[in-house]
Design a protein around this motif. Structure first.
Motif, PDB file in Angstrom:
ATOM      1  N   LEU A 143       0.880  -1.000   0.106  1.00 45.20           N
ATOM      2  CA  LEU A 143       0.025   0.010  -0.022  1.00 45.20           C
ATOM      3  C   LEU A 143       0.844   1.175   0.042  1.00 45.20           C
ATOM      4  O   LEU A 143       0.672   2.252  -0.904  1.00 45.20           O
ATOM      5  CB  LEU A 143      -1.008  -0.103   1.147  1.00 45.20           C
ATOM      6  CG  LEU A 143      -1.772   1.121   1.616  1.00 45.20           C
ATOM      7  CD1 LEU A 143      -2.711   1.533   0.285  1.00 45.20           C
ATOM      8  CD2 LEU A 143      -2.588   1.251   2.858  1.00 45.20           C
ATOM      9  N   THR A 144       1.918   1.402   0.968  1.00 44.08           N
ATOM     10  CA  THR A 144       2.814   2.407   0.695  1.00 44.08           C
ATOM     11  C   THR A 144       3.638   2.775  -0.417  1.00 44.08           C
ATOM     12  O   THR A 144       3.722   3.822  -0.878  1.00 44.08           O
ATOM     13  CB  THR A 144       3.672   2.392   2.165  1.00 44.08           C
ATOM     14  OG1 THR A 144       4.723   1.200   2.073  1.00 44.08           O
ATOM     15  CG2 THR A 144       3.087   2.388   3.312  1.00 44.08           C
ATOM     16  N   GLU A 145       3.866   1.697  -1.135  1.00 41.42           N
ATOM     17  CA  GLU A 145       4.508   1.857  -2.309  1.00 41.42           C
ATOM     18  C   GLU A 145       3.364   2.242  -3.344  1.00 41.42           C
ATOM     19  O   GLU A 145       3.740   3.164  -4.435  1.00 41.42           O
ATOM     20  CB  GLU A 145       4.945   0.265  -3.081  1.00 41.42           C
ATOM     21  CG  GLU A 145       6.204  -0.098  -2.155  1.00 41.42           C
ATOM     22  CD  GLU A 145       6.860  -1.454  -2.358  1.00 41.42           C
ATOM     23  OE1 GLU A 145       5.834  -1.926  -3.463  1.00 41.42           O
ATOM     24  OE2 GLU A 145       7.563  -1.974  -1.963  1.00 41.42           O
ATOM     25  N   LYS A 146       2.300   1.968  -3.207  1.00 43.22           N
ATOM     26  CA  LYS A 146       1.201   2.534  -4.184  1.00 43.22           C
ATOM     27  C   LYS A 146       0.968   3.790  -4.079  1.00 43.22           C
ATOM     28  O   LYS A 146       0.831   4.718  -5.011  1.00 43.22           O
ATOM     29  CB  LYS A 146      -0.044   1.669  -4.167  1.00 43.22           C
ATOM     30  CG  LYS A 146      -1.311   2.259  -4.874  1.00 43.22           C
ATOM     31  CD  LYS A 146      -2.497   1.350  -4.758  1.00 43.22           C
ATOM     32  CE  LYS A 146      -2.545   0.051  -5.313  1.00 43.22           C
ATOM     33  NZ  LYS A 146      -3.790  -0.828  -5.134  1.00 43.22           N
ATOM     34  N   LEU A 147       0.965   4.439  -2.646  1.00 43.29           N
ATOM     35  CA  LEU A 147       0.548   5.691  -2.519  1.00 43.29           C
ATOM     36  C   LEU A 147       1.899   6.385  -2.898  1.00 43.29           C
ATOM     37  O   LEU A 147       1.812   7.636  -3.331  1.00 43.29           O
ATOM     38  CB  LEU A 147       0.560   5.917  -0.883  1.00 43.29           C
ATOM     39  CG  LEU A 147      -0.864   5.451  -0.164  1.00 43.29           C
ATOM     40  CD1 LEU A 147      -0.757   5.309   1.189  1.00 43.29           C
ATOM     41  CD2 LEU A 147      -2.056   5.681  -0.735  1.00 43.29           C
ATOM     42  N   ARG A 148       3.039   6.249  -2.839  1.00 42.94           N
ATOM     43  CA  ARG A 148       3.994   6.754  -3.190  1.00 42.94           C
ATOM     44  C   ARG A 148       4.199   7.121  -4.789  1.00 42.94           C
ATOM     45  O   ARG A 148       5.094   7.865  -5.324  1.00 42.94           O
ATOM     46  CB  ARG A 148       5.545   6.329  -2.849  1.00 42.94           C
ATOM     47  CG  ARG A 148       5.695   6.301  -1.433  1.00 42.94           C
ATOM     48  CD  ARG A 148       7.435   6.067  -0.879  1.00 42.94           C
ATOM     49  NE  ARG A 148       7.381   5.869   0.370  1.00 42.94           N
ATOM     50  CZ  ARG A 148       7.443   4.925   0.956  1.00 42.94           C
ATOM     51  NH1 ARG A 148       7.430   3.547   0.464  1.00 42.94           N
ATOM     52  NH2 ARG A 148       7.657   4.766   2.297  1.00 42.94           N
ATOM     53  N   ASP A 149       3.349   5.947  -5.365  1.00 40.60           N
ATOM     54  CA  ASP A 149       3.317   6.153  -7.046  1.00 40.60           C
ATOM     55  C   ASP A 149       4.700   5.954  -7.605  1.00 40.60           C
ATOM     56  O   ASP A 149       4.907   6.768  -8.541  1.00 40.60           O
ATOM     57  CB  ASP A 149       2.495   7.553  -7.382  1.00 40.60           C
ATOM     58  CG  ASP A 149       1.960   7.620  -8.979  1.00 40.60           C
ATOM     59  OD1 ASP A 149       1.787   6.594  -9.240  1.00 40.60           O
ATOM     60  OD2 ASP A 149       2.102   8.563  -9.349  1.00 40.60           O
ATOM     61  N   GLY A 150       5.321   5.150  -7.093  1.00 43.39           N
ATOM     62  CA  GLY A 150       6.991   4.738  -7.707  1.00 43.39           C
ATOM     63  C   GLY A 150       7.888   5.554  -7.203  1.00 43.39           C
ATOM     64  O   GLY A 150       9.110   5.260  -7.688  1.00 43.39           O
ATOM     65  N   ARG A 151       7.684   6.622  -6.285  1.00 43.89           N
ATOM     66  CA  ARG A 151       8.832   7.370  -5.712  1.00 43.89           C
ATOM     67  C   ARG A 151       9.485   6.595  -4.689  1.00 43.89           C
ATOM     68  O   ARG A 151       8.786   5.966  -3.943  1.00 43.89           O
ATOM     69  CB  ARG A 151       8.237   8.705  -5.078  1.00 43.89           C
ATOM     70  CG  ARG A 151       7.773   9.749  -6.175  1.00 43.89           C
ATOM     71  CD  ARG A 151       7.478  11.186  -5.623  1.00 43.89           C
ATOM     72  NE  ARG A 151       6.085  10.716  -4.787  1.00 43.89           N
ATOM     73  CZ  ARG A 151       6.217  10.856  -3.453  1.00 43.89           C
ATOM     74  NH1 ARG A 151       7.381  10.890  -2.808  1.00 43.89           N
ATOM     75  NH2 ARG A 151       4.917  10.667  -2.693  1.00 43.89           N
TER      76      ARG A 151
END
Length: 382
Positions: A88-96
């Motif tokens: 989920l955190t990876e998705k929220l960062r949108d690749g950043r």
């Protein structure tokens, strides 16, 4: 579409009040079944003790019950596994990657610093009301209280003492008040506790963490309530956000306007663009028509003129003149911005007009690269 699929569709559309995204997009929906009209809905929350748990469960129950042919609803609530939270955190960062600031020069978010030369001019009150007014116009608004030693934004927005951001691994979700996502050092301190003995490096690190570790999501505008003067934080923010825009707040009084000019000049030296001046505590009109200029007059216009560079085509306008208002003070003490509680008040009207003026200015795409790539075939066909 089966009845269980229709229930899933309705539940998936429920919005997480902290992340402001549908829980279906956040992979929070689990097994759903319907037996003789009784819907069994499984969802997972991000963390144990999620402050939005009751809100989400209530909304999910309501969404499922709204589907025709559903007569009863049971909601089973679980918690994400560490692996699911990481995804989920990876998705929220949108690749950043972690710890990368999303508000760089290529960001579509307007970053506006609200500064002043000295304390006591109502800078934070203007910032809080401006944020609420922009959010009321439908913009996605974030607010960072960078006045570490004199924080007041949580109180001005009515965020209860002790309210802290929700943590999902290394991300912090800022509390939302009046539609504004807000972060302040005051959220990490006990009631009455003060920040003492903090100097340049610690102040720099605090501001940097607010910009990198707090998940604001997609914002139209990020406001930063700056500490008064031209100290360590002003220099740090200038280094981190040299592309930011700046609004200088002053009162009509000469003593305030003189130091306000210095605040704008320091911002310009870091590369930031001074977009205007707001004069607070300006003259107000009594019921009998008498105009009272308690703090003098003309200070805002003087600051705007001093910061203008007509030879370089850079005119700094007086964006607003906000009259002295008892209702503005009362709203700040109550934690309810006057632009929402009493929009017809003269001070509220001035701030709403300021928000309207700013909302019509957006960051353009000119000169910036977009994260879009064309396939060779598509490129050849264009």
């Amino acid at each position: 579409m089966s009845l269980s699929d229709r229930v899933r569709q309705a539940v998936a559309a429920v919005t997480d009040p902290e992340l402001r995204r549908p829980i279906g997009d956040l992979d929070m929906v689990r097994d759903i079944s319907v037996d003789d009209g009784h819907a069994h809905v499984g969802i997972v929350l991000t963390i144990v003790g999620c402050p939005a748990a009751a809100h989400i469960e209530s909304d999910v129950r309501r969404a499922a019950a709204s589907v025709p042919e559903v007569t009863d609803v049971t909601v089973e609530v679980g918690v994400m596994t560490p692996a699911e939270r990481k995804a989920l955190t990876e998705k929220l960062r949108d690749g950043r990657p972690p710890r990368q600031m999303p508000f760089g020069a290529d960001s579509l978010t307007r970053v506006i610093l609200v500064s002043s030369g000295k304390g006591g001019v109502g800078k934070s009150t203007i910032t809080a009301n401006l944020a609420a007014a922009l959010a009321a116009k439908g913009l996605a608004v974030g607010l960072i209280d960078a006045d570490v030693h004199g924080f007041s934004i949580p109180g001005l927005l009515g965020i209860p003492t002790g309210t802290q951001p929700t943590r999902i691994d290394d991300l912090m979700l800022p509390p939302v008040a009046h539609g504004v996502k807000t972060i302040s050092i005051g959220m990490f301190l006990r009631d009455g506790e003060a920040v003492v003995a903090w100097r340049g490096p610690m102040l720099h690190r605090t501001v940097q963490q607010f910009l990198t570790d707090v998940f604001f999501g997609d914002l139209d505008v990020l406001l930063i309530d700056m500490p008064p003067g031209t100290g360590d934080i002003a220099i740090s923010v200038g280094q981190i956000l040299p592309h930011a825009e700046v609004i200088v707040v002053t009162t009509p009084q000469g003593a305030a306007s003189d130091v306000a000019i210095r605040s704008g000049l320091v911002a310009r030296q870091t590369g930031q663009h001074v977009i205007g001046v707001v004069e607070n505590m300006a003259a107000f009109t009594l019921p009998d028509g008498t105009v009272v200029d308690l703090f003098g007059s003309g200070g805002g216009a003087e600051v705007a003129a001093a910061l203008s560079q007509p030879d370089e085509g850079d005119e700094v306008p007086l964006l607003a003149s906000v009259p002295l208002s008892a209702a503005l003070r009362v709203g700040g003490d109550a934690g309810v911005p006057i632009v929402l509680s009493d929009p017809e008040d003269a001070a509220a009207q001035s701030i709403i007009q300021l928000a309207d003026r700013l909302s019509h200015r957006t960051r353009g795409l000119s000169g910036r690269s977009l994260p879009i790539s064309l396939s060779r075939t598509a490129a050849s066909e264009s």
